[in-house]
Design a protein around this motif. Structure first.
Motif, PDB file in Angstrom:
ATOM      1  N   LEU A 262      32.330  39.837  35.570  1.00  0.00           N
ATOM      2  CA  LEU A 262      33.319  40.355  34.627  1.00  0.00           C
ATOM      3  C   LEU A 262      34.758  40.295  35.147  1.00  0.00           C
ATOM      4  CD1 LEU A 262      33.679  41.696  31.871  1.00  0.00           C
ATOM      5  CD2 LEU A 262      33.218  43.892  32.949  1.00  0.00           C
TER       6      LEU A 262
ATOM      7  N   GLU B 101      38.609  44.007  36.934  1.00  0.00           N
ATOM      8  CA  GLU B 101      37.525  43.148  37.398  1.00  0.00           C
ATOM      9  C   GLU B 101      36.353  44.016  37.850  1.00  0.00           C
ATOM     10  OE1 GLU B 101      38.936  40.595  40.476  1.00  0.00           O
ATOM     11  OE2 GLU B 101      40.458  39.687  39.176  1.00  0.00           O
ATOM     12  N   VAL B 102      35.154  43.557  37.556  1.00  0.00           N
ATOM     13  CA  VAL B 102      33.977  44.277  38.049  1.00  0.00           C
ATOM     14  C   VAL B 102      33.061  43.254  38.744  1.00  0.00           C
ATOM     15  CG1 VAL B 102      32.136  45.910  37.509  1.00  0.00           C
ATOM     16  CG2 VAL B 102      34.164  45.822  36.054  1.00  0.00           C
ATOM     17  N   PRO B 103      33.242  43.082  40.047  1.00  0.00           N
ATOM     18  CA  PRO B 103      32.468  42.071  40.774  1.00  0.00           C
ATOM     19  C   PRO B 103      30.961  42.346  40.701  1.00  0.00           C
ATOM     20  CG  PRO B 103      34.253  42.938  42.141  1.00  0.00           C
ATOM     21  CD  PRO B 103      34.194  43.784  40.911  1.00  0.00           C
TER      22      PRO B 103
END
Ligand SMILES: Nc1ncnc2c1ncn2[C@@H]1O[C@H](COP(=O)(O)OP(=O)(O)OP(=O)(O)O)[C@@H](O)[C@H]1O
Ligand SMILES: [Mg+2]
Lengths: 470, 250
Positions: free
Chosen positions: B138, B89-91
């Motif tokens: 993402l 995950e890419v916050p």
């Protein structure tokens, strides 16, 4: 792409090297250091009313009385005797662009001020050294009674208003640095928005420290009268120098009933600067005050924008983002005081630390008895870019009222190996991958800024990261 | 296209892949099946250049180039792609922003914003994804199936020469499985090769493999046509273990 153009317009590409104009001043205090004589000279030079001189001298006493705070960052190397407290770059305010001297113009050119003008941005108040040298305000606002001027002119031309509010939100004896600023303040902005007037383009000002060993003590006062609204933006870049310099500003905001003030700052000080700023706003009934605060650079930043919610239904929001690279300490956070019923507040703090950088969240939440139905939420997130980097959290909470709802949440995350691998497997270089994670991390704050500032913020952080890699 | 010889991989001093040879020709689709922990994801990660693993022996050649020294991003630029079993995950980074950056990173010439927009729309349509998805952060809060779809969306955007799909079919419902297979078949052609890692022969009905390999304890112990997948699904791995004497460490 238009974004790229803006970056160039802002001259940020050149920033790393710190552009530097020859020091050519009409006035320089005869010596470093501070005493009543220098304070009196500043006041005399500005031709100030007697009460302001008294205000300054009294503040100076507080400054001498108060010990240097030890609860926050390390101030032991701060030498108050090694600083010039007042430098004035030119005799008079430049009313038009043509009046502004050439080397100062060059600096503005690099900072993109004329372009910002051309793009019909609200008004430009640019502070060069201790003095505002260029200032313009769009005519339509003048017609509706808006005042946007430098603080010195504000005092001259609107003495009554200034006298009523100046130093009331942040009294000179509030803390040592507020006292210092009160004694030697120079420049800054004065904004008054009449009842019901909405300024829908952000007002902006750029500040820069230029002379070596020079302190910058600007003083800003913004009053939004009933039902009005204003967004003020302060952008800051400083060239790089070797000896310590001090920036100690005071910003006071007053939002009358139903008014709204947003104050956004992106500051990027050179690595030897002590950035010790007192910012506080008072929100009356149903008024809103928002601080959006980006802190980059400096050796030590201590800054905790505050909102006092004094009227029912008032709202305060503090969004802050700090980047601490090698050798830097960002001690930042926010303070909210709920002093009326049904007030609400939100503090969102994001910090990024890299190498020997250290970021501290320091916050105060206070709810007075009787502030029933108040709501508060504090969220602080720290991102560590490597193993050495450090972060700490000091959330102070004092609650005297039972019927309130407060939440506090703190997270610490690291840029993970798997996350980087994921991004790199899609073709991003390691630096681009880290930058993407960092930009994502600060997105909640960047999205609150006008586009060009959001880009500037991302870009500045990227440059900081590149700088500390190389 | 891809040539693996005598590959040995260690992590934290423990050997996971213990001498593996494999050749994937241009335009071929290979499937790898094997029990949990046999080293499939380890192999995938190493093919893509994950820094955490130690390659202690052997070589990986992709399109005639030894990729040993190459970082993941350089491998991506050469045309390798890994659809992750567990995407990160890419916050704060939107799918659209990520796709733009990725596509422009691997391409020689950047796409204009308009071209990019159209490309994203087109590929999302193939993957039957709501356009709103492009604005989500993402993989953050994505369901398992959404993550997998998103992986294949990235593959369609990047148009790799070799795609390694690590259990892309796991956790997909029947419809999603067909969408994912459709995505892969979009790219299928004489220039596109793939390694499909799976536990189920079901996906291989939609993406027909040229070869099926069985991985056991860090080695490919047997290979065959797609009927091997059927046999595995029917009989499990025990017969492979018995036949190929895996489980003993050498
Ligand atoms: N970081 C690690 N540290 C130690 N052991 C690891 C590490 N990563 C993987 N392994 C071990 O390596 C072996 C192979 O793992 P891998 O993920 O490659 O298996 P797999 O075949 O993909 O399994 P699955 O079908 O469950 O996805 C396992 O025993 C696993 O525990
Ligand atoms: Mg696996």
């Amino acid at each position: 792409m238009p974004e790229d153009k803006t970056i160039q317009e802002l001259g940020l590409d050149e920033y790393k090297f710190g552009f530097h104009d020859p020091e050519d001043y009409f006035f320089k205090t005869p010596r470093k250091g501070i005493d009543p004589e220098i304070v009196a000279m500043i006041s005399k030079h500005k031709d100030e009313p007697e009460w302001m001189l008294e205000f300054r001298l009294k503040a100076l006493e507080s400054f001498f009385e108060k010990p240097t705070p030890t609860w926050g960052g390390d101030l032991s190397e701060m030498d108050f005797d090694e600083i010039y407290y007042y430098i004035r770059p030119m005799e008079n305010q430049g009313r038009t662009w043509d009046d502004v001297p050439e080397d100062i113009k060059n600096t503005f050119e690099k900072l993109g001020i004329p372009q910002a003008e051309r793009e019909s941005l609200a008004g430009v108040g640019a502070q060069y050294e201790s003095e505002v040298v260029y200032h313009s305000l769009k005519e339509e606002w003048e017609k509706s009674g808006v005042i946007f001027t430098d603080m010195d002119s504000g005092l001259r031309e609107h003495e009554d208003v200034v006298r009523e509010y100046f130093g009331k939100t942040i009294p000179p004896d509030d803390n040592k640095f507020a006292a210092l600023n009160s004694a030697v303040w120079s420049g800054g902005s004065f904004v008054y928005v009449p009842p019901g007037v909405h300024i829908d383009i952000p007002l902006q000002a750029y500040f820069r420290i230029n002379a070596e060993n020079m302190g910058q003590f600007e003083r800003t006062l913004i009053i939004a009268d009933e039902g009005s609204s204003v967004h003020y933006i302060e952008g800051c870049t400083a060239p790089t120098y070797t000896s310590n310099s001090l920036h100690s500003a005071v910003v006071e905001l007053i939002a009358k009933p139903n008014a709204r003030i947003r104050y956004s700052t992106i500051q990027n000080w050179s690595l030897n600067t002590y950035n010790l700023v007192t910012k506080r706003g008072v929100a009356h009934e149903n008024a809103t005050i928002e601080w959006v605060d980006g802190n980059l650079g400096s050796k030590l930043t201590m800054k905790y924008p505050a909102v006092y919610l004094v009227g029912e239904g008032a709202r305060g929001e503090i969004l802050s983002v700090a980047y601490a690279g090698d050798g830097q300490h960002q001690d930042a956070g926010g303070k909210v005081v709920h002093a009326a019923p049904n007030t609400s507040s939100l503090i969102t703090s994001k910090s990024i630390s890299k190498g020997t950088g250290r970021s501290t969240y320091r916050g105060l939440l206070k709810v007075h008895e009787g502030a029933v139905g108040s709501k508060s939420r504090v969220e602080c997130d720290a991102l560590l870019l490597d193993e050495q980097a450090r972060t700490d959290t000091y959330p102070y909470i004092e609650i005297e009222e039972k019927k309130v709802n407060t939440e506090h949440e703190a997270t610490v995350s690291k840029v993970g190996e798997d996350q980087l691998f994921y991004l790199m497997s899609r073709g991003l270089s390691e630096e681009a991958a880290i930058a993407m994670v960092v930009n994502g991390f600060i997105e909640p704050i960047a999205k609150e800024l006008p586009l060009e500032y959001a880009i500037e913020l991302n870009r500045l952080i990227q440059m900081e990261m590149e700088g500390s890699v190389g | 296209m891809l040539n693996i010889e005598g590959l040995r991989i260690e992590i934290d001093g423990q050997e996971i892949v213990k001498g593996l040879d494999m050749e994937v020709g241009t335009g071929e689709i290979h499937a790898i099946m094997g029990p949990n922990g046999s080293g499939k994801s380890t192999l995938s990660n190493v093919l893509m250049g994950h820094p955490r693993y130690d390659v202690t022996a052997g070589s990986i050649t992709f399109r005639g180039e030894d990729v040993f020294e190459l970082e993941a991003d350089e491998r991506a630029k050469l045309g390798m792609f890994l659809a992750f079993q567990y995407p990160s995950e890419v916050p704060g980074v939107s799918v659209a922003n990520f796709l733009r950056t990725a596509v422009n990173s691997v391409r020689e010439k950047e796409l204009s914003p308009m071209e990019m927009y159209k490309l994203i729309q087109e590929k999302m349509k193939i993957m039957q994804m709501d356009p709103k998805f492009a604005e989500r952060y993402l993989n953050e809060g994505f369901s398992g199936g959404e993550k997998k779809r998103n992986e294949i969306l990235q593959m369609l955007m990047l148009e790799p020469k070799l795609a390694i799909m690590d259990e892309t079919d796991s956790g997909l419902d029947i419809d999603a499985l067909q969408v994912v297979a459709k995505g892969v078949n979009e790219l299928r052609g004489p220039e596109f090769s793939a390694i499909v890692i799976t536990h189920y022969q079901r996906i291989l009905r939609y993406i027909e493999p040229d070869r099926v390999h069985v991985m056991l304890d860090g080695r490919l112990v047997t290979s065959g046509g797609k009927e091997l997948a059927d046999a595995l699904e029917e009989k499990g791995y025990d017969w492979v273990r018995q036949e190929f004497g895996a489980g003993t460490h050498s």
